[in-house]
Design a protein around this motif. Structure first.
Motif, PDB file in Angstrom:
ATOM      1  N   SER A   1       0.824  -1.208   0.000  1.00 36.97           N
ATOM      2  CA  SER A   1       0.000   0.000   0.000  1.00 36.97           C
ATOM      3  C   SER A   1       0.858   1.257   0.000  1.00 36.97           C
TER       4      SER A   1
ATOM      5  N   GLN B   1       3.482   1.620  -1.910  1.00 36.62           N
ATOM      6  CA  GLN B   1       4.061   1.798  -3.243  1.00 36.62           C
ATOM      7  C   GLN B   1       3.284   2.872  -3.986  1.00 36.62           C
ATOM      8  N   ARG B   2       4.002   3.777  -4.595  1.00 37.56           N
ATOM      9  CA  ARG B   2       3.357   4.858  -5.341  1.00 37.56           C
ATOM     10  C   ARG B   2       2.677   4.292  -6.579  1.00 37.56           C
ATOM     11  N   ARG B   3       1.470   4.755  -6.827  1.00 38.95           N
ATOM     12  CA  ARG B   3       0.746   4.322  -8.015  1.00 38.95           C
ATOM     13  C   ARG B   3       1.036   5.256  -9.180  1.00 38.95           C
ATOM     14  N   ARG B   4       1.360   6.492  -8.875  1.00 41.58           N
ATOM     15  CA  ARG B   4       1.659   7.471  -9.912  1.00 41.58           C
ATOM     16  C   ARG B   4       2.748   8.398  -9.406  1.00 41.58           C
TER      17      ARG B   4
ATOM     18  N   ASP C   1      -2.494   9.179 -15.410  1.00 38.86           N
ATOM     19  CA  ASP C   1      -3.208   8.235 -14.554  1.00 38.86           C
ATOM     20  C   ASP C   1      -4.691   8.181 -14.909  1.00 38.86           C
TER      21      ASP C   1
ATOM     22  N   ASP D   1      -0.418   5.162 -17.329  1.00 42.26           N
ATOM     23  CA  ASP D   1       0.332   6.266 -16.736  1.00 42.26           C
ATOM     24  C   ASP D   1       0.151   7.541 -17.551  1.00 42.26           C
TER      25      ASP D   1
END
Length: 142
Positions: free
Chosen positions: A2, A4-7, A29, A41
Motif C-alpha cells: 500500500s 508503493q506509489r501508483r503514480r 493516470d 500512466d
C-alpha cells in the motif's frame, strides 16, 4: 504494497517532463477504456496511445527482475499475475484500436520519449496513384 506509489514515480515524472518539453500534451493516470479498471500512466486519447511505465520488480523486467526469497511461492504467483494482467490489458487495448507502449523504469527518458513521439506521428501516406488514361499516366509511353 500500500506504500508503493501508483503514480508520479521518478521514471514516470522524467518521461512526462521530456514529453512536455517536446510540446506533447497528455492525461496522467487515466483509464483509456471506459468500464475497464486499469489505468495507464499517460494517455493520448485523440491518437489512441496509452503509455505504461513499468517497474522492474513489479512487472518482472527481463534484465532486472529478482525473485524474493521469503514467501517465494506467493510472490511468484503475485508477479506472474501482474504480467498476465499486463498482457490482458495490452490485448484489450489493441482490440479497441489503441497503441500500447510499455516503458521499463530503467529506460532512458529521452529514448522512451522518442518511442512515444514516434507512435504519435501519423504514418506517411503515399502519393495518390493517377488513374489509367489520365495526363499523368506515363505507362503508354513508347
Amino acid at each position: 504494497m500500500s506504500r508503493q506509489r501508483r503514480r508520479d514515480t521518478a521514471p514516470e515524472v522524467a518521461l512526462r517532463r521530456e514529453l512536455h518539453r517536446r510540446g506533447l500534451r497528455f492525461y496522467v493516470d487515466r483509464a483509456p477504456l471506459p468500464g475497464v479498471r486499469r489505468r495507464a500512466d499517460l494517455v493520448f486519447p485523440r491518437r489512441r496511445v496509452a503509455v505504461y511505465v513499468d517497474g522492474c520488480f513489479w512487472h518482472w523486467c527481463p534484465l532486472h527482475a529478482t525473485d524474493p526469497k521469503n514467501n517465494a511461492e506467493w510472490w511468484a504467483d503475485k508477479l506472474a499475475g501482474n504480467v498476465k494482467r499486463d498482457r490482458d490489458t495490452d490485448s484489450r487495448l489493441a482490440a479497441a484500436g489503441w497503441t500500447v507502449i510499455r516503458v521499463w523504469e530503467h529506460e532512458d527518458p529521452m529514448t522512451a520519449a522518442t518511442r512515444v513521439a514516434e507512435a504519435l506521428t501519423p504514418p506517411a501516406t503515399p502519393p495518390p496513384e493517377s488513374p489509367a488514361g489520365s495526363p499523368l499516366d506515363d505507362s503508354d509511353t513508347d
